[in-house]
Design an enzyme around this catalytic site. Structure first.
Site, PDB file in Angstrom:
ATOM      1  N   LYS A 139      20.892  35.698 -29.681  1.00 52.97           N
ATOM      2  CA  LYS A 139      22.216  35.061 -29.688  1.00 52.97           C
ATOM      3  C   LYS A 139      23.196  36.116 -30.194  1.00 52.97           C
ATOM      4  O   LYS A 139      22.755  37.121 -30.778  1.00 52.97           O
ATOM      5  CB  LYS A 139      22.213  33.813 -30.565  1.00 52.97           C
ATOM      6  CG  LYS A 139      21.690  34.049 -31.960  1.00 52.97           C
ATOM      7  CD  LYS A 139      21.526  32.757 -32.714  1.00 52.97           C
ATOM      8  CE  LYS A 139      20.955  33.059 -34.092  1.00 52.97           C
ATOM      9  NZ  LYS A 139      20.561  31.869 -34.812  1.00 52.97           N
ATOM     10  N   ASP A 155      17.078  41.536 -35.808  1.00 46.69           N
ATOM     11  CA  ASP A 155      16.559  40.276 -36.321  1.00 46.69           C
ATOM     12  C   ASP A 155      15.391  39.732 -35.507  1.00 46.69           C
ATOM     13  O   ASP A 155      15.563  38.930 -34.585  1.00 46.69           O
ATOM     14  CB  ASP A 155      17.685  39.222 -36.388  1.00 46.69           C
ATOM     15  CG  ASP A 155      17.341  38.138 -37.396  1.00 46.69           C
ATOM     16  OD1 ASP A 155      16.145  38.019 -37.736  1.00 46.69           O
ATOM     17  OD2 ASP A 155      18.247  37.432 -37.840  1.00 46.69           O
TER      18      ASP A 155
END
Ligand code: AMP
Length: 276
Positions: A139, A155
């Site tokens: 995202k 991440d």
């Protein structure tokens, strides 16, 4: 730094600079290795937090996966160390910060910029999938930009290394593929769905299934309730690519190879990964 990745590091090897941000589990600082003057981002995670949220295993998995990935569009993890209170991750420094902030600032991207990011992401995912890594949490907040504006996936908290279909529920709803929303078995094609969501968001400034409530987002994802606003102007080739990725049946989504060969990508993306 790269060649010395087996070395044992400690905090006194680094000069600590300004804070770059604060995440759910730690703070990130710009730092410089004293000997080589190499600039990195140092992520500091307190052992107390790891204990409290019982996320040691997740962190270890994230570190091992990220450490093994070496690709120009995947944020490098050079190494890690710990002292009595904290775990420190030595990360590649992404000078231009979060792609999300750039998107908020601009409202939406041009087709050239969007296609360049989608191509960079597709290449990075093809590399990850080859290594049997599914990211599952791609995202805009997890995408960083380096000093040249090159996209870096960061991440790996939700990623998995897998050879079989997975069953666990994870991620933020807006970016989730139907098979994940329904908690069905899923595989690499979840990342291909997310590419469709991101491509839409880069061009229109908001994800396609946004709604006032989670229940409504859920319903829109399940129906693949996709529409293209008339502004900003977006070419029919871009809409074609998005429509071929946001397909409910995961086996029918465009493959990563076909995305790289799509006319919209060929026409608009900079293969070097840098936006002019
Ligand atoms: P995180 O804990 O990974 O969510 O990081 C918190 C914030 O620090 C992010 O939102 C970024 O703005 C910033 N940040 C994290 N890692 C880096 C990095 N490698 N380079 C530059 N900024 C970073």
């Amino acid at each position: 730094m790269g060649e010395n990745s087996e070395r044992q590091w400690c905090i006194s090897d680094f000069e600590i600079g300004k804070p770059l941000g604060k995440g759910k589990f730690g703070r990130v600082y710009v730092a410089r290795e004293r000997e080589s003057k190499f600039v990195v981002a140092l992520k500091v995670i307190s052992k107390e937090q790891l204990e409290k949220y019982k996320i040691h295993h997740q962190l270890r998995r994230e570190m091992e996966i990220q450490f093994s990935l070496k690709h120009p569009n995947v944020l490098r993890l050079y190494g890690w160390f710990h002292d009595s209170e904290n775990v420190f991750l030595i990360l590649e420094y992404a000078h231009n910060g979060e792609l999300y902030k750039e998107l908020s600032r601009k409202g939406h991207f041009s087709e050239q910029q969007a296609a360049t990011y989608i191509l960079s992401l597709t290449k990075a995912l093809a590399y990850c999938h080859d290594k049997h890594v599914i990211h599952r949490d791609i995202k805009p907040e997890n995408l960083l930009l380096d000093h040249e504006g090159r996209l870096k996936i960061a991440d790996f908290g939700w990623s998995v290394q897998s050879r079989s279909k997975r069953h666990t529920m994870c991620g933020t709803l807006d970016y989730l593929a139907p098979e994940m929303v329904e908690n069905k078995a899923h595989d690499y094609a979840v990342d291909n769905w997310t590419l469709g969501i991101l491509c839409y968001e880069f061009l229109y400034g908001a994800p396609p299934f946004e709604a006032d409530s989670q229940v409504d987002t859920f319903k829109r994802i399940m129906k693949v309730d996709l529409s293209f606003p008339s502004t900003p102007y977006v070419s029919s080739e871009a809409k074609h690519l998005i429509s071929r990725l946001l397909v409910k049946d995961s086996s029918r989504r465009l493959s990563l190879q076909r995305i790289m060969e799509h006319p919209w990508i060929i026409k608009n993306a900079n293969p070097i990964g840098v936006c002019s």
